[in-house]
Design a protein around this motif. Structure first.
Motif, PDB file in Angstrom:
ATOM      1  N   THR A 183       0.851  -1.190   0.000  1.00  7.72           N
ATOM      2  CA  THR A 183       0.000   0.000   0.000  1.00  7.72           C
ATOM      3  C   THR A 183       0.883   1.235   0.000  1.00  7.72           C
TER       4      THR A 183
ATOM      5  N   TYR B 212      -0.779  -7.897  -4.679  1.00  9.83           N
ATOM      6  CA  TYR B 212      -1.820  -6.867  -4.634  1.00  9.83           C
ATOM      7  C   TYR B 212      -1.115  -5.550  -4.355  1.00  9.83           C
TER       8      TYR B 212
ATOM      9  N   SER C 253      -1.718  -1.430  -4.024  1.00 17.29           N
ATOM     10  CA  SER C 253      -2.691  -0.351  -3.860  1.00 17.29           C
ATOM     11  C   SER C 253      -1.945   0.968  -3.730  1.00 17.29           C
TER      12      SER C 253
ATOM     13  N   ARG D 288      -2.833   5.042  -3.325  1.00 14.43           N
ATOM     14  CA  ARG D 288      -3.946   5.945  -3.032  1.00 14.43           C
ATOM     15  C   ARG D 288      -3.436   7.369  -2.868  1.00 14.43           C
TER      16      ARG D 288
ATOM     17  N   ASP E 106      -4.781  -1.438  -7.590  1.00 16.13           N
ATOM     18  CA  ASP E 106      -5.839  -0.469  -7.330  1.00 16.13           C
ATOM     19  C   ASP E 106      -5.190   0.900  -7.197  1.00 16.13           C
TER      20      ASP E 106
END
Length: 420
Positions: free
Chosen positions: A201, A227, A229, A231, A255
Motif C-alpha cells: 500500500t 496486490y 494499492s 492511493r 488499485d
C-alpha cells in the motif's frame, strides 16, 4: 498464535500503542470482510498472503552503490534498508525519508495522523490483511513550502531467493505548497525461484497547494503474486501526476485511486501495462471528485502478448456537491496475440448536475496502415511492431523523471517483445 505473532512483532519494533491496536483490530476484521471488487478479474483463489509476519534475512542480492547521484534516495531489499541518503540541505529543511519504524521515532505525530487515512483498514479483506501484516515500509515527509528539484527515489527490491512476504507500507506526506518529483521501483532481484506474496500500500497525502509528480515502475517476478494499492488524497488546489508502468511477470491485481477532497484539486493518472506468458493483471484506476472544480483524468494503455490477460477498469465518480468537477478517462489495449484476453471497462458515476465527464475505450490489433508505412521505409515486421508498441506506451515513458529508468523501461518492453 497468528494474532500473538502480530503482537510480538509490534513489541519487538517498539510500535506505539495506537499502531499495535490498529493491527489487532484489522486482524479481527479479516475473516468477516470481502475481497475488493476488481471487475472481470477472477483472483479469489490466488494466494495473496499466508498469515505470517516476519523479517527477511540480509540478502546476497544487494545492488552496487558506487555510482549514485547525490539526491534523496532510499533502497530496501526485502524488509532490510540497505541504503539511505539525505543531502544535508534537505535534512536542514526538515525533509525525512527513512524506513517506517525509524520514521515513527522522528515524526510520530504525523504518522499517527496520516497512516491509513486514504484507505481504511476495514475497507476490504486485503486492506485489513495489509494493516495487520505489513512488515516493512518507508515514510517520505516534505515540510510546507519546500521544493525539491532533483528526483527522489524509493527503490524496493523483492529478494527472489526469499519466501518472506513482501508486505510494505509507503507513506508520502507532501506539505502545503511543497513540490516534489518521486520515482518508485518495485522489483524482484536475483535468479531465485522462491514463491512469494506481496501486499503493498502506497499513500500519497498532498496537502493544500502541494504539487506531486509520482512515477513508478513495477517489475515483480513471475513467482510473486501481488496486490498493489496506491492511493492519493488531495487538499485544496493540490495536484498529483501519476505515471505508472505495470511490467510484472506474475499475477497482479492493482488499485490506483485518487480522492480529490479539496476544491480545485487535480489528478492525472497515466498507466501503461504489458502482460505476457500466461499471467493475469487486473488494474482498477479510480478518481473520485469530492471538491468543487476538481479535475480527474485517467489514461490507460496496455499491450498483451501470448496467452496473457489484462483488464483495465476506469472509474470516475463525481460526488454530490462537487460542482464544476471534470472526470475524463481513456482506456486502450493493443493485442499482439489472438490467444490473449483483454477487457477495458469505462465506468462513470455522476451524482451532480453541473459537471463535465467523458470516457473512451478500445481493444484492437496493430493498425495495418502503421505497419505498412514503417515497412515501406525499410523496416522489417518485427522492428516496425516494436516501434508501434513503444509509441503506444510512450505517454507514460516520457513522464519517468530519470533517464536511466526510462531506458530500463524501454529495454523491458523490448525484451518482452523479442520473446514472441
Amino acid at each position: 498464535m497468528t494474532k500473538e505473532n502480530i503482537k510480538l512483532f509490534s513489541e519487538m519494533h517498539a510500535e506505539p500503542s495506537w499502531l499495535a491496536d490498529i493491527r489487532q483490530k484489522a486482524f479481527d476484521k479479516i475473516e468477516s470482510l470481502e475481497l475488493p471488487v476488481i471487475e472481470r478479474v477472477k483472483f479469489h483463489r490466488w494466494n495473496l498472503g499466508d498469515g505470517t509476519i516476519t523479517e527477511s534475512e540480509p540478502s546476497a542480492n544487494v545492488p552496487d552503490f558506487t555510482a549514485l547521484d547525490n539526491h534523496l534516495k532510499l533502497v530496501q531489499v526485502g524488509t532490510q534498508t540497505v541504503f539511505e541518503q539525505t543531502p544535508v540541505e534537505l535534512a536542514e529543511q526538515g525533509v525525512v525519508f527513512t524506513d517506517f519504524h525509524s520514521a515513527l521515532e522522528e515524526i510520530p505525530e504525523l504518522i499517527e495522523e496520516f497512516f491509513m487515512s486514504s484507505v481504511k483498514y476495514d475497507d476490504d479483506k486485503l486492506a485489513a490483511y495489509h494493516t495487520a501484516y505489513f512488515n516493512s515500509g518507508a515514510v517520505l515527509y516534505i515540510p510546507d513550502n519546500v521544493e525539491i528539484t532533483e528526483p527522489i527515489e524509493g527503490i524496493f527490491y523483492q529478494d527472489s531467493d526469499s519466501e518472506v512476504p513482501f508486505n510494505k507500507h509507503i507513506l508520502i506526506i507532501a506539505g502545503k505548497n511543497s513540490k516534489i518529483s518521486y520515482l518508485e521501483r518495485l522489483e524482484s532481484r536475483g535468479e531465485g525461484s522462491a514463491k512469494a506474496t506481496a501486499n503493498i500500500t502506497v499513500e500519497v497525502i498532498a496537502r493544500s497547494g502541494a504539487q506531486v509528480k509520482f512515477a513508478a515502475i513495477d517489475r515483480l517476478g513471475e513467482n510473486v503474486t501481488a496486490y498493489i494499492s496506491r492511493r492519493g488524497k488531495l487538499g485544496n488546489d493540490a495536484s498529483i501526476d501519476w505515471a505508472i508502468g505495470v511490467m510484472n511477470e506474475g499475477n497482479v491485481v492493482a488499485d490506483f485511486d485518487s480522492d480529490l477532497i479539496g476544491n480545485g484539486s487535480h489528478a492525472d493518472l497515466k498507466v501503461v501495462a504489458l502482460s505476457s506468458g500466461r499471467q493475469v493483471q487486473g488494474i482498477d484506476t479510480r478518481v473520485t471528485n469530492y471538491g468543487c472544480n476538481s479535475i480527474g483524468n485517467i489514461l490507460q494503455h496496455g499491450v498483451i502478448l501470448e496467452k496473457a490477460t489484462l483488464t483495465f477498469n476506469g472509474i470516475g465518480h463525481i460526488i454530490k456537491g462537487a460542482k464544476g468537477a471534470d472526470a475524463q478517462q481513456e482506456s486502450r489495449v493493443l493485442m499482439l496475440s489472438d490467444q490473449a484476453r483483454s477487457d477495458a471497462n469505462p465506468i462513470l458515476l455522476i451524482d451532480e448536475n453541473d459537471v463535465t465527464a467523458g470516457h473512451a475505450a478500445s481493444i484492437g490489433q496493430v493498425d495495418p496502415e502503421d505497419m505498412y508505412y514503417l515497412m515501406s521505409r525499410g523496416l522489417d515486421k518485427s522492428t516496425a511492431e516494436r516501434l508501434v508498441v513503444r509509441g503506444f506506451l510512450g505517454s507514460v515513458i516520457v513522464e519517468i523523471p530519470v533517464k536511466e529508468v526510462r531506458d530500463e523501461m524501454i529495454a523491458t518492453i523490448e525484451e518482452k517483445l523479442s520473446k514472441r
